[in-house]
Design a protein around this motif. Structure first.
Motif, PDB file in Angstrom:
ATOM      1  N   ASP A  74       0.865  -1.106  -0.015  1.00  0.00           N
ATOM      2  CA  ASP A  74      -0.176  -0.059   0.098  1.00  0.00           C
ATOM      3  C   ASP A  74       0.846   1.161  -0.024  1.00  0.00           C
ATOM      4  O   ASP A  74       0.573   2.375   0.443  1.00  0.00           O
ATOM      5  N   GLU A  75       2.239   1.059  -0.579  1.00  0.00           N
ATOM      6  CA  GLU A  75       2.944   2.190  -0.657  1.00  0.00           C
ATOM      7  C   GLU A  75       3.121   2.957  -1.759  1.00  0.00           C
ATOM      8  O   GLU A  75       3.110   2.250  -2.813  1.00  0.00           O
ATOM      9  N   PHE A  76       2.896   4.371  -1.985  1.00  0.00           N
ATOM     10  CA  PHE A  76       2.925   4.973  -3.348  1.00  0.00           C
ATOM     11  C   PHE A  76       4.167   5.922  -3.176  1.00  0.00           C
ATOM     12  O   PHE A  76       4.433   6.517  -1.948  1.00  0.00           O
ATOM     13  N   ALA A  77       4.417   6.571  -4.214  1.00  0.00           N
ATOM     14  CA  ALA A  77       5.545   7.444  -4.317  1.00  0.00           C
ATOM     15  C   ALA A  77       5.127   8.478  -5.198  1.00  0.00           C
ATOM     16  O   ALA A  77       4.467   8.364  -6.435  1.00  0.00           O
ATOM     17  N   ILE A  78       5.378   9.880  -5.111  1.00  0.00           N
ATOM     18  CA  ILE A  78       4.955  10.921  -6.006  1.00  0.00           C
ATOM     19  C   ILE A  78       6.299  11.746  -6.223  1.00  0.00           C
ATOM     20  O   ILE A  78       7.089  12.149  -5.186  1.00  0.00           O
ATOM     21  N   VAL A  79       6.557  11.811  -7.523  1.00  0.00           N
ATOM     22  CA  VAL A  79       7.934  12.661  -7.890  1.00  0.00           C
ATOM     23  C   VAL A  79       7.652  13.651  -8.703  1.00  0.00           C
ATOM     24  O   VAL A  79       6.743  13.589  -9.550  1.00  0.00           O
ATOM     25  N   THR A  80       7.782  14.967  -8.155  1.00  0.00           N
ATOM     26  CA  THR A  80       7.421  16.165  -8.838  1.00  0.00           C
ATOM     27  C   THR A  80       8.504  16.811  -8.903  1.00  0.00           C
ATOM     28  O   THR A  80       9.613  17.197  -8.124  1.00  0.00           O
ATOM     29  N   ALA A  81       8.992  17.663 -10.289  1.00  0.00           N
ATOM     30  CA  ALA A  81      10.146  18.667 -10.493  1.00  0.00           C
ATOM     31  C   ALA A  81       9.153  19.965 -10.486  1.00  0.00           C
ATOM     32  O   ALA A  81      10.130  20.794 -10.633  1.00  0.00           O
ATOM     33  N   ALA A  82       8.007  20.279 -10.100  1.00  0.00           N
ATOM     34  CA  ALA A  82       7.380  21.280 -10.323  1.00  0.00           C
ATOM     35  C   ALA A  82       7.858  22.479  -9.136  1.00  0.00           C
ATOM     36  O   ALA A  82       7.964  23.659  -9.515  1.00  0.00           O
ATOM     37  N   THR A  83       8.349  22.033  -7.893  1.00  0.00           N
ATOM     38  CA  THR A  83       8.697  22.826  -6.859  1.00  0.00           C
ATOM     39  C   THR A  83       9.795  22.129  -5.939  1.00  0.00           C
ATOM     40  O   THR A  83       9.549  20.816  -5.954  1.00  0.00           O
ATOM     41  N   CYS A  84      10.520  22.719  -5.306  1.00  0.00           N
ATOM     42  CA  CYS A  84      11.115  22.196  -4.077  1.00  0.00           C
ATOM     43  C   CYS A  84      10.999  23.135  -2.998  1.00  0.00           C
ATOM     44  O   CYS A  84      11.847  23.100  -1.925  1.00  0.00           O
ATOM     45  N   ASP A  85      10.041  23.818  -2.996  1.00  0.00           N
ATOM     46  CA  ASP A  85       9.462  24.969  -2.045  1.00  0.00           C
ATOM     47  C   ASP A  85       8.927  24.224  -0.996  1.00  0.00           C
ATOM     48  O   ASP A  85       7.840  23.383  -1.237  1.00  0.00           O
ATOM     49  N   PRO A  86       9.257  24.192   0.240  1.00  0.00           N
ATOM     50  CA  PRO A  86       8.659  23.268   1.385  1.00  0.00           C
ATOM     51  C   PRO A  86       7.216  23.802   1.432  1.00  0.00           C
ATOM     52  O   PRO A  86       6.505  22.835   1.805  1.00  0.00           O
ATOM     53  N   ALA A  87       6.894  24.938   1.454  1.00  0.00           N
ATOM     54  CA  ALA A  87       5.428  25.244   1.586  1.00  0.00           C
ATOM     55  C   ALA A  87       4.550  24.818   0.780  1.00  0.00           C
ATOM     56  O   ALA A  87       3.637  24.033   0.960  1.00  0.00           O
ATOM     57  N   GLU A  88       4.802  24.565  -0.630  1.00  0.00           N
ATOM     58  CA  GLU A  88       4.230  24.031  -1.576  1.00  0.00           C
ATOM     59  C   GLU A  88       3.998  22.869  -1.501  1.00  0.00           C
ATOM     60  O   GLU A  88       3.132  21.950  -1.860  1.00  0.00           O
ATOM     61  N   LEU A  89       5.231  22.203  -1.318  1.00  0.00           N
ATOM     62  CA  LEU A  89       5.185  20.527  -0.928  1.00  0.00           C
ATOM     63  C   LEU A  89       4.120  20.079   0.297  1.00  0.00           C
ATOM     64  O   LEU A  89       3.486  19.101   0.155  1.00  0.00           O
ATOM     65  N   SER A  90       4.177  21.034   1.344  1.00  0.00           N
ATOM     66  CA  SER A  90       3.255  20.915   2.439  1.00  0.00           C
ATOM     67  C   SER A  90       1.827  20.982   2.026  1.00  0.00           C
ATOM     68  O   SER A  90       0.957  20.082   2.571  1.00  0.00           O
ATOM     69  N   ALA A  91       1.680  21.699   1.187  1.00  0.00           N
ATOM     70  CA  ALA A  91       0.260  22.139   0.738  1.00  0.00           C
ATOM     71  C   ALA A  91      -0.127  21.259  -0.308  1.00  0.00           C
ATOM     72  O   ALA A  91      -1.296  20.638   0.056  1.00  0.00           O
ATOM     73  N   LEU A  92       0.649  20.645  -0.948  1.00  0.00           N
ATOM     74  CA  LEU A  92       0.406  19.238  -1.650  1.00  0.00           C
ATOM     75  C   LEU A  92       0.150  17.999  -0.882  1.00  0.00           C
ATOM     76  O   LEU A  92      -0.855  17.195  -1.234  1.00  0.00           O
ATOM     77  N   ALA A  93       0.973  18.000  -0.071  1.00  0.00           N
ATOM     78  CA  ALA A  93       0.808  17.060   1.082  1.00  0.00           C
ATOM     79  C   ALA A  93      -0.784  16.837   1.684  1.00  0.00           C
ATOM     80  O   ALA A  93      -1.409  15.920   1.755  1.00  0.00           O
ATOM     81  N   GLU A  94      -0.958  18.312   2.032  1.00  0.00           N
ATOM     82  CA  GLU A  94      -2.399  18.412   2.665  1.00  0.00           C
ATOM     83  C   GLU A  94      -3.527  18.004   1.576  1.00  0.00           C
ATOM     84  O   GLU A  94      -4.485  17.526   2.194  1.00  0.00           O
ATOM     85  N   ASP A  95      -3.249  18.535   0.396  1.00  0.00           N
ATOM     86  CA  ASP A  95      -4.278  18.163  -0.504  1.00  0.00           C
ATOM     87  C   ASP A  95      -4.443  16.687  -0.815  1.00  0.00           C
ATOM     88  O   ASP A  95      -5.573  16.254  -0.995  1.00  0.00           O
ATOM     89  N   ILE A  96      -3.534  16.091  -0.860  1.00  0.00           N
ATOM     90  CA  ILE A  96      -3.537  14.383  -0.950  1.00  0.00           C
ATOM     91  C   ILE A  96      -4.135  13.822   0.327  1.00  0.00           C
ATOM     92  O   ILE A  96      -5.026  13.005   0.203  1.00  0.00           O
ATOM     93  N   LEU A  97      -3.709  14.359   1.491  1.00  0.00           N
ATOM     94  CA  LEU A  97      -4.396  13.736   2.700  1.00  0.00           C
ATOM     95  C   LEU A  97      -6.099  14.004   2.757  1.00  0.00           C
ATOM     96  O   LEU A  97      -6.977  13.118   2.706  1.00  0.00           O
ATOM     97  N   LYS A  98      -6.309  15.220   2.031  1.00  0.00           N
ATOM     98  CA  LYS A  98      -7.682  15.622   1.996  1.00  0.00           C
ATOM     99  C   LYS A  98      -8.406  14.739   1.068  1.00  0.00           C
ATOM    100  O   LYS A  98      -9.617  14.078   1.262  1.00  0.00           O
ATOM    101  N   ALA A  99      -7.956  14.349  -0.152  1.00  0.00           N
ATOM    102  CA  ALA A  99      -8.356  13.393  -1.091  1.00  0.00           C
ATOM    103  C   ALA A  99      -8.422  12.082  -0.697  1.00  0.00           C
ATOM    104  O   ALA A  99      -9.561  11.269  -0.894  1.00  0.00           O
ATOM    105  N   LEU A 100      -7.457  11.758   0.017  1.00  0.00           N
ATOM    106  CA  LEU A 100      -7.236  10.319   0.539  1.00  0.00           C
ATOM    107  C   LEU A 100      -8.331  10.018   1.812  1.00  0.00           C
ATOM    108  O   LEU A 100      -8.561   8.754   1.890  1.00  0.00           O
ATOM    109  N   ARG A 101      -8.424  11.059   2.662  1.00  0.00           N
ATOM    110  CA  ARG A 101      -9.661  10.734   3.900  1.00  0.00           C
ATOM    111  C   ARG A 101     -10.926  10.743   3.456  1.00  0.00           C
ATOM    112  O   ARG A 101     -11.681  10.182   4.368  1.00  0.00           O
TER     113      ARG A 101
END
Length: 92
Positions: free
Chosen positions: A42-69
């Motif tokens: 049940d392990e997935f990975a996402i590789v993105t080259a769009a940004t390395c900004d920690p705030a943007e990546l944290s926002a993406l993680a929150e979007d993912i959690l919202k979608a998965l919950r």
């Protein structure tokens, strides 16, 4: 998280459908240039080259959690899902 319990209680057919639905939700959270891959189990990975900004990546993680919950409808079963997310920024 807790994918094994789904397989054990509802069977592998429902578990496989759950994995497919999770993959669809993950793909919907990222751009077409990003890579979503199942590593195993049940392990997935996402590789993105769009940004390395920690705030943007944290926002993406929150979007993912919202979608998965949101519960997943798998063959007539509403299955609650959740995830554990880690973020790595390369080469740092």
């Amino acid at each position: 998280d807790e994918f094994k319990g789904v397989n054990d209680s509802l069977g592998h057919e429902v578990g496989d459908e759950l994995l497919r639905q999770v993959a669809v939700r993950l793909r919907a959270c990222v751009s077409g240039n990003d890579l979503v891959a199942r590593l195993g189990g049940d392990e997935f990975a996402i590789v993105t080259a769009a940004t390395c900004d920690p705030a943007e990546l944290s926002a993406l993680a929150e979007d993912i959690l919202k979608a998965l919950r949101a519960p997943v409808d798998c063959k007539g079963q509403d299955i609650p899902t959740d995830a554990s997310i880690g973020i790595a920024i390369a080469p740092d």
